[in-house]
Motif scaffolding. Structure first.
Motif, short mmCIF file in Angstrom:
data_model
loop_
_atom_site.label_atom_id
_atom_site.label_comp_id
_atom_site.label_asym_id
_atom_site.label_seq_id
_atom_site.Cartn_x
_atom_site.Cartn_y
_atom_site.Cartn_z
N LEU A 43 0.86 -1.15 -0.03
CA LEU A 43 -0.18 -0.19 0.11
C LEU A 43 0.97 1.35 -0.02
CD1 LEU A 43 -3.05 0.64 0.17
CD2 LEU A 43 -2.81 0.85 2.63
N LEU A 84 -2.71 7.45 1.88
CA LEU A 84 -3.94 6.90 2.51
C LEU A 84 -5.04 8.10 2.39
CD1 LEU A 84 -5.03 4.66 4.18
CD2 LEU A 84 -4.18 5.72 6.35
N GLN A 140 -4.04 -3.00 7.39
CA GLN A 140 -4.36 -2.02 6.08
C GLN A 140 -5.84 -1.86 5.75
OE1 GLN A 140 -1.85 -4.40 3.57
NE2 GLN A 140 -0.20 -2.83 3.75
N CYS A 142 -7.20 0.57 8.46
CA CYS A 142 -6.78 1.94 8.38
C CYS A 142 -7.37 2.50 7.24
CB CYS A 142 -5.27 2.06 8.19
SG CYS A 142 -4.21 1.47 9.80
N VAL A 143 -7.49 1.78 6.16
CA VAL A 143 -8.25 2.47 4.82
C VAL A 143 -9.74 2.55 5.29
CG1 VAL A 143 -8.93 2.24 2.59
CG2 VAL A 143 -6.69 1.57 3.35
N ALA A 200 -9.85 5.54 7.69
CA ALA A 200 -9.37 6.79 6.89
C ALA A 200 -10.90 7.42 6.13
CB ALA A 200 -8.45 6.57 6.12
N GLN A 234 -1.68 6.98 8.57
CA GLN A 234 -0.58 6.40 7.64
C GLN A 234 0.72 5.80 8.09
OE1 GLN A 234 -0.65 7.15 3.79
NE2 GLN A 234 0.98 5.54 4.12
N VAL A 276 0.19 2.25 8.70
CA VAL A 276 0.22 1.48 7.71
C VAL A 276 1.72 1.12 7.30
CG1 VAL A 276 -0.42 1.29 4.97
CG2 VAL A 276 -2.16 2.11 6.71
#
Length: 300
Positions: A7, A11, A100, A103-104, A107, A150, A153
């Motif tokens: 990734l 982000l 990941q 976190c996405v 976000a 970020q 990640v």
């Protein structure tokens, strides 16, 4: 949007693309009205809307009363992300890890909250709470939270164990009453901590927080145990304990116990009025969030 490994993209940019992909289909805010709380009655006056009449009171008193509400104009939302080592699963360059994905998704919710001018906080935890931000709505605050996600990640953690109960008790105590608490975790806590974790969820509800749990798992490997018929060495990502075995020899028992574990989590969340969203990593982030937000819109 199917995320690619590694990734490497920004982000915040990815989250913006995810939100823009489904925001058009949402006719109203999926979180609007959460902070509305019943306050008192008053007598009906001619011209008042009929939808706020308390018909139960009318049935008892034969008089028309209107429900009055206290409404907070801004939602307070706390995003809680499990950053323990088990969230680094699967260790496969072709797949997105649970961390990941979380976190996405977090976000993306931050982007949605920013559009609504709502206040957000971010909590990162493993065995301890490692980061707990203030709850604000300023643009600079949102950028700071994006930067923290970020960093998560971009960091590869090893041997970080989970203690979700400790983190959730801290959130329950420190967040403003009647906040929305969104948790991203695989719920892979130590067996002796499971009851403590449910007590922490109950603590959140007791303090009048609305709680949403995104229960993130790899469906094919962690739930269905779909491994080739050959010997493997399995390594605990949090303790580094190792065991060698033939997956097919234990698959039936493993799947049965994992199914029972999932059902237990679902039952306890239902008991404590926690909205559990079962997440399979095989599904894209935008598909998971869109289905969840559309469901919330229909219920509100």
């Amino acid at each position: 949007m199917v995320l690619q490994q590694p990734l490497t993209d920004n982000l915040e940019l990815i989250a913006r693309q995810v939100v823009e992909g489904f925001i058009i289909g949402l006719h109203k805010s999926p979180f609007h009205g959460f902070s509305v709380e019943f306050a008192e009655h008053r007598l009906y006056n001619q011209g008042d809307t009929l939808k706020h009449i308390d018909w139960r009171v009318y049935g008892r008193t034969d008089k028309l009363f209107i429900k009055r509400f206290e409404e907070e104009t801004n939602l307070r939302c706390c995003l809680v992300v499990d950053t323990s080592s088990s969230m680094q699963f699967p260790k496969d360059d072709k797949k997105v890890t649970k961390l990941q994905f979380s976190c996405v998704a977090a976000a993306s919710l931050l982007q949605l909250l920013k559009r609504q001018l709502d206040a957000a906080a971010l909590v990162l935890f493993d065995s301890d709470v490692n980061y707990f931000s203030d709850c604000r709505s300023a643009h600079s605050h949102y950028r700071m939270l994006m930067n923290e996600l970020q960093k998560v990640v971009d960091t590869n953690t090893e041997n970080k164990v989970t203690n979700a109960a400790k983190a959730l008790h801290v959130v329950a105590e420190q967040m403003h009453k009647r906040s929305l608490v969104v948790i991203f975790s695989d719920m892979m806590d130590d067996a002796e901590n499971i009851e403590d974790m449910f007590a922490a969820l109950q603590h959140l509800r007791y303090n009048k927080h609305e709680v949403i749990l995104f229960h993130v798992m790899d469906g094919s490997l962690e739930l269905a145990f779909e491994f080739d018929n050959r010997p493997y060495e399995f390594v605990d990502m949090e303790s580094s304990d190792r065991i060698k075995l033939q997956p097919q020899q234990i698959k039936e028992q493993y799947v049965s116990r994992m199914r029972a574990f999932q059902q237990m989590i679902e039952n306890r969340c239902h008991q404590y009025q926690v909205d559990r969203v079962a997440v399979d990593l095989s599904k894209p982030v935008d598909e998971v969030l869109h289905a969840f937000l559309v469901k919330r819109n229909k219920l509100m």
